[in-house]
Scaffold this motif. Structure first.
Motif, mmCIF file in Angstrom:
data_model
loop_
_atom_site.group_PDB
_atom_site.id
_atom_site.type_symbol
_atom_site.label_atom_id
_atom_site.label_comp_id
_atom_site.label_asym_id
_atom_site.label_seq_id
_atom_site.Cartn_x
_atom_site.Cartn_y
_atom_site.Cartn_z
ATOM 1 N N SER A 1 0.725 -1.325 0.144
ATOM 2 C CA SER A 1 0.035 0.007 0.103
ATOM 3 C C SER A 1 0.641 1.244 -0.007
ATOM 4 O O SER A 1 0.464 2.291 -0.678
ATOM 5 C CB SER A 1 -0.947 0.040 0.863
ATOM 6 N N SER B 1 0.848 3.440 -3.341
ATOM 7 C CA SER B 1 0.419 5.077 -3.039
ATOM 8 C C SER B 1 1.287 5.991 -3.585
ATOM 9 O O SER B 1 0.849 6.918 -4.282
ATOM 10 C CB SER B 1 -0.083 5.199 -1.811
ATOM 11 N N LYS C 1 4.206 10.886 4.547
ATOM 12 C CA LYS C 1 2.862 10.761 4.132
ATOM 13 C C LYS C 1 2.133 12.216 4.030
ATOM 14 O O LYS C 1 1.635 12.559 2.875
ATOM 15 C CB LYS C 1 2.273 10.055 5.121
ATOM 16 N N VAL D 1 -6.028 9.749 -2.286
ATOM 17 C CA VAL D 1 -5.496 8.235 -2.238
ATOM 18 C C VAL D 1 -4.261 8.124 -1.020
ATOM 19 O O VAL D 1 -4.416 7.242 -0.439
ATOM 20 C CB VAL D 1 -5.206 7.764 -3.712
ATOM 21 N N VAL D 2 -3.373 9.251 -1.294
ATOM 22 C CA VAL D 2 -2.472 8.904 -0.243
ATOM 23 C C VAL D 2 -2.850 9.103 1.023
ATOM 24 O O VAL D 2 -2.547 8.460 2.092
ATOM 25 C CB VAL D 2 -1.269 10.103 -0.693
ATOM 26 N N ARG E 1 -4.598 5.795 1.982
ATOM 27 C CA ARG E 1 -4.281 4.375 1.814
ATOM 28 C C ARG E 1 -2.910 4.346 2.167
ATOM 29 O O ARG E 1 -2.252 3.405 2.846
ATOM 30 C CB ARG E 1 -4.047 3.938 0.404
ATOM 31 N N MET E 2 -1.989 5.420 2.357
ATOM 32 C CA MET E 2 -0.629 5.084 2.643
ATOM 33 C C MET E 2 -0.268 5.497 4.191
ATOM 34 O O MET E 2 -0.981 6.282 4.891
ATOM 35 C CB MET E 2 -0.010 6.661 1.877
#
Length: 414
Positions: A232, A236, A297, A402-403, A406-407
């Motif tokens: 993931s 990502s 992140k 998305v980051v 999911r990250m």
């Protein structure tokens, strides 16, 4: 035969400062090679070759993106297998025809051929310079190392974009602006061939350390799958890299046309084309090291969102000041993302397959140029330049989501 303590190379920026600094300089010349196209090639397409459609004009970016993406992947595999330096030198040799093709191409198809050579060269040289700096820096200053690397490359892009725009406004679109490419080529090849040293010993040393990363042994297909979708964090980062270069393709190919449609001169377009990579390049001196302290992140997610704002601002305005503001925001957002993504890949990947993971990441990231050229070109031809700008802004914002969702944080604190 085991390496003795006396023979073991040291990791870290301080311990490898001369070679690291040399590689920073080499990457500046790599950036300069692509910078010579940034401000004037779309105008050259319209003025000298009568290429009218936006999709057709952006074909040079699509070709550049695909060839660079594939050679990124090849650079990672070959660098892990045969060593970094031979790949770096080969990249410079492949670049040799580029400035001469740009100076003397009789048709637009020859410009496309030049961008095939440029894409292959950029993939081999830039990817290898990135990997070698990660090798030298070790795990503790990875973000700073990537910030310095990307600063050198993209500040050189900015300087070359401004310089070629100025020279074109003064002397004409060809051949004078591309003389810079000959100088960059000669300097980069000389340094890479005679002064750069191999970094494989640093990789072997880090591979046996407790901070080496995940999965000590992966095959080629496994590395591709892990980096592209299975892990993931790696996946990502990969999608964020793709969208980042999708919007960079927009800035490269369509922004000069947006600026020209607003009535700006060639020298003003050259200046605007330099602001975005200039801010991007200089700001990475801060953001790369910042990611070593704050983590990866949220710099990545926040940077994607800031890029989306900068792109939208460009679509909303028609003045030099408005365009400059959008370029600054886009540059700051990209600076938050670019070195941090590379550092995140280095955090997760084991040294024995790190070069390959960087190659897979850069494969997808630079495919963004092709996707961006195709999407932006089709939307611009169908609905206008402004619509293309807003579509890319929306995709960039979604990538940040998305980051965020999911990250997880990849920085391993001591």
């Amino acid at each position: 035969m085991l390496m003795t303590a006396r023979e073991a190379p040291k990791l870290g920026l301080g311990a490898n400062l001369p070679q690291f600094s040399l590689l920073v300089l080499v990457n500046a010349f790599v950036g300069g090679m692509v910078g010579i196209e940034r401000s004037i090639l779309p105008t050259l397409a319209e003025v000298e070759f009568d290429v009218a459609g936006r999709t057709a004009i952006l074909s040079f970016i699509a070709v550049f993106g695909v060839t660079k993406a594939l050679s990124n992947y090849l650079a990672g595999r070959l660098g892990d297998r045969w060593g970094r330096k031979p790949v770096l030198v080969a990249g410079w040799l492949i670049a040799a025809p580029v400035p001469f093709l740009l100076m003397w191409a009789p048709t637009w198809n020859w410009i496309i051929v030049a961008n095939v050579f440029l894409g292959i060269s950029q993939g081999l040289t830039w990817s290898t310079a990135v990997i070698m700096k990660i090798d030298l820096a070790g795990p503790r200053n990875r973000g700073l190392a990537m910030g310095l690397n990307e600063f050198a490359g993209y500040f050189a892009v900015a300087v070359a974009a401004w310089a070629t725009g100025y020279i074109a406004a003064t002397y004409g679109l060809r051949p004078q602006p591309f003389y810079l490419g000959v100088a960059f080529l000669a300097a980069g090849l000389f340094l890479s061939l005679f002064l750069v040293r191999e970094t494989h010993a640093h990789v072997r040393h880090e591979a046996v350390s407790p901070e080496g990363g995940m999965h000590a042994a992966l095959g080629e297909r496994e590395v591709f799958a892990v980096t592209t979708w299975q892990d993931s964090n790696l996946s990502s980062a990969t999608q964020a890299g793709l969208i980042n270069n999708l919007n960079d393709g927009l800035a490269w190919g369509l922004f000069p046309l947006v600026f020209a449609a607003a009535g700006l001169s060639l020298s003003e377009i050259g200046l605007l084309a330099s602001i975005y990579p200039g801010v991007w390049g200089v700001s990475q001196l801060i953001t790369g090291g910042l990611s070593d302290r704050l983590g990866r992140k949220w710099l990545i997610a926040g940077g994607m969102w800031l890029q989306a704002v900068g792109i939208a601002v460009t679509g909303m305005t028609s003045s030099f000041g408005g365009f400059a503001s959008g370029a600054v925001l886009l540059g700051l957002g990209t600076a938050m993302v670019y070195p941090t993504l590379l550092a995140a890949i280095g955090d997760v990947a084991h040294p024995t397959w790190r070069g390959s993971a960087v190659g897979v990441y850069r494969l997808w990231r630079d495919m963004g140029y092709a996707f961006g050229a195709i999407i932006a070109g089709i939307v611009a031809d169908s609905f206008g330049l402004t619509a293309a700008v807003y579509v890319v802004a929306a995709l960039t914002f979604l990538s940040g989501l998305v980051v965020a969702g999911r990250m997880s944080e990849t920085l391993r604190r001591p």
